[in-house]
Design a protein around this motif. Sequence first.
Motif: not given
Lengths: 311, 268
Positions: B87, B90-99, B266, B268
């Motif tokens: 994640e 792919a950069g998706t980690l930051r979007y998951l965590l700020t969800r 985070v 990334s």
Amino acid sequence: MTTNGWVPQLPSVIRTKGLTKRYGRRLVVDALDLDIVEGDRFGFLGPNGSGKSTTLRMLLGLVFPTAGSAELLGAPLPRGCKSVLPQVGSLIEGPAYYRHMSGRANLRLFDAAGPGGPRRTRRERVETALHRVRMGRVDERPVRAYSLGMKQRLGLAGALLREPRLLVLDEPTNGLDPQGVHEVRELLAELNREGTTVVLSSHLLSEVEALCSSVAIINAGRMVVSGSVDELRSPTGDVHVRTPDPDMAVRLLGEKVLRRDADQLTIASDDPAGLNASLVSAGVRVTELVAQRRSLEEVFLDLTEAGEIPL
Amino acid sequence: MIAVELRKLVTRPRTWISIGLLVGLPVIVAVFVEATGVAPRPGEGPAFLSQVLSNGTLYAAAALAIVLPLFLPIAVLVVAGDAIAGEAQAGTLRYLLTRPVGRTRLLVAKLVTVVVFVLLAVILVAGAGYITGALLFGTQPLPSLSGGQPLNSGQASFRIAFSMLYVGVSMLGVASFGLFLSTVTDAPLGATLGGLAVLVTSGVLDQLGAAGSIRPYLPTHYWLSFVDLFRDPILWRDVERGLALQAVYVVVLLGASWAAFVTRDVTS
């Protein structure tokens, strides 16, 4: 948010005090004080590596501050993240997706992760967001086949899924063609009129100039200047005049004419209104008279010692 | 969030390719053994394989023993190493965590996904092994490895089920290494290779007489102890130690993963 009744002062959506981030011995953000009020269109300007992204990451709870405090929508960070982040849409350092899935599937998955509203309205939320960024009719291709511009729009759609109170966007028009840039700018202005606070970070001065009402310029992690765009763009003392009678004007003003280019004159004057009056009363017809303001770029370069910082 | 993660797991082509390969290997081995009639001599080659020619029932356990040393741990490490680092990359980690998705919650969801993958892999490998064995070698009552009375079918299925569980727990130990490394790096490949390095080191030391004093604590030491389940009576000693050792690794490493992940910047 609607502002019914008396609201003596707009509440802050972002407020930081002495916000500092150190990676080892490297100081990335240095005692930053920010105050962004509800309804603002705030531009966060700085060269690459100046600490913009790190600041935004701290505001979103991704990076933990070394010192100082920050508040997001009234909640202290990083503890209060969970309660306020649902009202924030963000796009940080470019959009990111699961590349083997379609844009729609990505948004649905994103919507399903974390608190995002009921499942039965998910499809509707996704379609509304796609529609807002003019991707309503996008097909089911996987995201890896998207152009840079489409990916960027999809990222914006993701940020808009929950109709956020605050939008935090990092280089939102990156990779878009001029038409796309214009559309995004219109969209952000429209969202802002509906009450969304927009915080935009960019190294493109024109971008910020075109959209933002207030701006903070940072360099090497430190605040260089902040204020409203109008304040910063102070008059330079030069006035552009276009006249069918340039010779008469030159004769009248003499030394004050700094430059002449056919019917266009650049005149040194701190008082454009007075200049206009004296020209007209002397019989010089004026087609156009503009007090020149410094562009944000000039302000920026002045403040960050031009040449040393790559933009 | 768990549902979201599971959906990611099952919609991902890689999951099914790796499980397909895992299932394929024992089938290929079975076909060769059946076609040539040449089974490894007892004590050579993967466990149980010497007996399968005469009895296909044992092939479920043999299939597990075939993929256990290398293939299965690699597949598990790929999934576990990808959990957080994938994640991040792919950069998706930051979007998951700020969800926002809470970090603990995300980690738990990832853990559940890895467990599901392990179970799926073990069940499918054993199931395919059983079917292959039954088709190619026929079924007979399971003989005990210690000789004596053949096991009745109830005993046999219990022992096969318990070996699946045992292999699953061993793989959870592997997965914990992968998951921990996944929380400290942004490169999924790094986490996977790091986990492999641990297993290879453990395997080498396990063969080394000079390392005798630490052998019982090596993560791979008791992996094949499920063979003891097919003795009569069951030789529980190593099985119990194996389970306890893996439990310690799992608890310590998951604790470390949690501590690393919730305090991490985070970037990334």
